[in-house]
Every structure is written in structure tokens, then in C-alpha cells.
Design a protein around this motif. Structure first.
Motif, PDB file in Angstrom:
ATOM      1  N   SER A  84       0.854  -1.182   0.000  1.00 12.49           N
ATOM      2  CA  SER A  84       0.000   0.000   0.000  1.00 12.49           C
ATOM      3  C   SER A  84       0.890   1.231   0.000  1.00 12.49           C
ATOM      4  O   SER A  84       1.446   1.603   1.038  1.00 12.49           O
ATOM      5  CB  SER A  84      -0.895   0.005   1.241  1.00 12.49           C
ATOM      6  OG  SER A  84      -1.562   1.244   1.354  1.00 12.49           O
ATOM      7  N   PRO A  85       1.045   1.877  -1.151  1.00 12.45           N
ATOM      8  CA  PRO A  85       1.915   3.053  -1.209  1.00 12.45           C
ATOM      9  C   PRO A  85       1.514   4.151  -0.218  1.00 12.45           C
ATOM     10  O   PRO A  85       2.366   4.748   0.418  1.00 12.45           O
ATOM     11  CB  PRO A  85       1.772   3.535  -2.655  1.00 12.45           C
ATOM     12  CG  PRO A  85       1.357   2.319  -3.405  1.00 12.45           C
ATOM     13  CD  PRO A  85       0.509   1.524  -2.452  1.00 12.45           C
ATOM     14  N   LEU A  86       0.217   4.384  -0.055  1.00 15.23           N
ATOM     15  CA  LEU A  86      -0.207   5.412   0.900  1.00 15.23           C
ATOM     16  C   LEU A  86       0.037   4.964   2.334  1.00 15.23           C
ATOM     17  O   LEU A  86       0.523   5.730   3.161  1.00 15.23           O
ATOM     18  CB  LEU A  86      -1.673   5.770   0.686  1.00 15.23           C
ATOM     19  CG  LEU A  86      -1.983   6.492  -0.614  1.00 15.23           C
ATOM     20  CD1 LEU A  86      -3.483   6.723  -0.770  1.00 15.23           C
ATOM     21  CD2 LEU A  86      -1.237   7.812  -0.684  1.00 15.23           C
ATOM     22  N   GLY A  87      -0.303   3.716   2.637  1.00 14.21           N
ATOM     23  CA  GLY A  87      -0.077   3.190   3.981  1.00 14.21           C
ATOM     24  C   GLY A  87       1.390   3.176   4.353  1.00 14.21           C
ATOM     25  O   GLY A  87       1.759   3.403   5.513  1.00 14.21           O
ATOM     26  N   ALA A  88       2.251   2.940   3.369  1.00 14.70           N
ATOM     27  CA  ALA A  88       3.696   2.884   3.623  1.00 14.70           C
ATOM     28  C   ALA A  88       4.261   4.253   4.001  1.00 14.70           C
ATOM     29  O   ALA A  88       5.369   4.340   4.521  1.00 14.70           O
ATOM     30  CB  ALA A  88       4.432   2.326   2.411  1.00 14.70           C
ATOM     31  N   LEU A  89       3.506   5.307   3.770  1.00 13.43           N
ATOM     32  CA  LEU A  89       3.966   6.652   4.137  1.00 13.43           C
ATOM     33  C   LEU A  89       3.888   6.894   5.642  1.00 13.43           C
ATOM     34  O   LEU A  89       4.554   7.785   6.163  1.00 13.43           O
ATOM     35  CB  LEU A  89       3.153   7.721   3.409  1.00 13.43           C
ATOM     36  CG  LEU A  89       3.317   7.770   1.898  1.00 13.43           C
ATOM     37  CD1 LEU A  89       2.334   8.775   1.291  1.00 13.43           C
ATOM     38  CD2 LEU A  89       4.748   8.131   1.526  1.00 13.43           C
ATOM     39  N   LEU A  90       3.066   6.119   6.349  1.00 16.35           N
ATOM     40  CA  LEU A  90       2.915   6.317   7.789  1.00 16.35           C
ATOM     41  C   LEU A  90       4.043   5.631   8.541  1.00 16.35           C
ATOM     42  O   LEU A  90       4.344   4.465   8.290  1.00 16.35           O
ATOM     43  CB  LEU A  90       1.568   5.776   8.277  1.00 16.35           C
ATOM     44  CG  LEU A  90       0.389   6.736   8.154  1.00 16.35           C
ATOM     45  CD1 LEU A  90       0.016   6.981   6.709  1.00 16.35           C
ATOM     46  CD2 LEU A  90      -0.792   6.207   8.928  1.00 16.35           C
TER      47      LEU A  90
END
Length: 182
Positions: free
Chosen positions: A76-82
């Protein structure tokens, strides 16, 4: 043969685990080769696919079943930002369609970093930190790990029969320190 390769590649992608000693890199090459054989990518791109798979090993998310057992992994590219915190304002969940959602676990101040826990935060500090170092390669320095009570977590864990190892004074002190305003 192509259909069998596609099934093998899907299984490896969904259920592969990261580990040391180059096994994850070797597994990524096998997956990329199977993807190329199945026609999912050009053979010329197999090295790039292997690189992306191996880089994703620390940035994937486990999709749990109803009993919270892992059944698949997703990137998950967005999840990996957290980033990680052992006291996160968010938790990760999945809706009925399997879409990843981050849900506020507490009030979040304006400008506060959105983080989630990469590991089970219900275990003592030393075990959380060891798991983070082993799997994600970093020593956690979040507010919970550096708090005054963190080194006492292990004493509060209990013995094999579930009896508390710490005396009542230590348990009360731990509770008071946790409730102190920051």
C-alpha cells in the motif's frame, strides 16, 4: 504450465515472508521469474520486478481474517507513508471490499504526525523493540519506548501461571506514570 506458474507466483506474493540471509531476495527473483513466465511482465523487466518485490518486504501490510490471523499481504503506497509509533493515533483496518483504512484511535491534534503500530503494542517494551529491530531494522524511540515506565513492562508481564511478578507498589507506580500528563 503458464497457469500453474501464475498460481505459484500469486501464492508466493500473498504468503511470502521477509527474512535474512538473502532468502527474501532469492524469493523475489523466483517470483519475478514466475511473473515473466506467466506473461505478467516482460522478461526484460524481471530484474526490476524482483527489485520492487524485495523492497516491498518491509512496506507490506498483513490482511487478517476474522480471527486476526494473517491471510495475505498487500503493498500500500499510501499506507507505507505512515511511520511507526507504539502509541499511535491511528490503527489500520480493512473494509468489506478489502480496501485499507486508517482509523483514528484517539483525538489527533492539528499538525500531529499520523502513525500506526507496526507490531503488537500489547507486549512489553523490550519485546516490541526487539521485533521492530529484527523485522524493520530500526530501534524504536517513540514516546512510549522512552517513557519512564518502559523498563518496568517486563516486571508486570507475570509468570507462567499468570501471577504478577511485580509487587503492588510497582503496579501502582506504573499506572500513575502512565496517567501523568505529558
Amino acid at each position: 504450465a503458464v497457469e500453474a506458474s501464475a498460481r505459484d507466483a500469486r501464492a508466493l506474493i500473498l504468503f511470502g515472508n521477509d527474512d535474512d540471509n538473502g532468502a527474501a531476495t532469492a524469493r523475489a527473483k523466483v517470483i519475478a521469474g514466475a511473473c515473466a513466465q506467466a506473461g505478467w511482465c516482460k522478461k526484460a523487466h524481471a530484474t526490476l520486478v524482483a527489485s520492487l518485490i524485495s523492497r516491498g518486504a518491509r512496506n507490506n501490510f498483513c490482511i487478517p481474517d476474522e480471527l486476526l490471523s494473517g491471510v495475505a499481504a498487500i503493498l500500500s503506497p499510501l499506507g507505507a507513508l505512515l511511520n511507526h509509533s507504539c502509541a499511535p493515533p491511528c490503527c489500520v483496518a480493512y473494509d468489506q471490499r478489502g480496501h485499507q483504512c486508517f482509523i483514528a484511535a484517539r483525538d489527533i491534534a492539528a499538525g500531529e504526525e499520523l502513525t500506526h503500530a507496526y507490531v503488537d503494542c500489547g507486549v512489553p517494551t523490550a519485546r516490541r523493540r526487539a521485533r521492530l529491530k529484527e523485522v524493520y531494522g530500526f530501534a524504536c524511540r517513540c514516546e512510549r519506548c522512552v517513557a519512564p515506565w518502559s523498563d518496568r513492562d517486563a516486571k508486570l508481564e507475570g509468570d507462567a501461571k499468570g501471577a504478577a511478578k511485580a509487587d503492588d507498589r510497582a503496579v501502582a507506580l506504573n499506572a500513575r506514570l502512565r496517567d501523568e500528563p505529558r
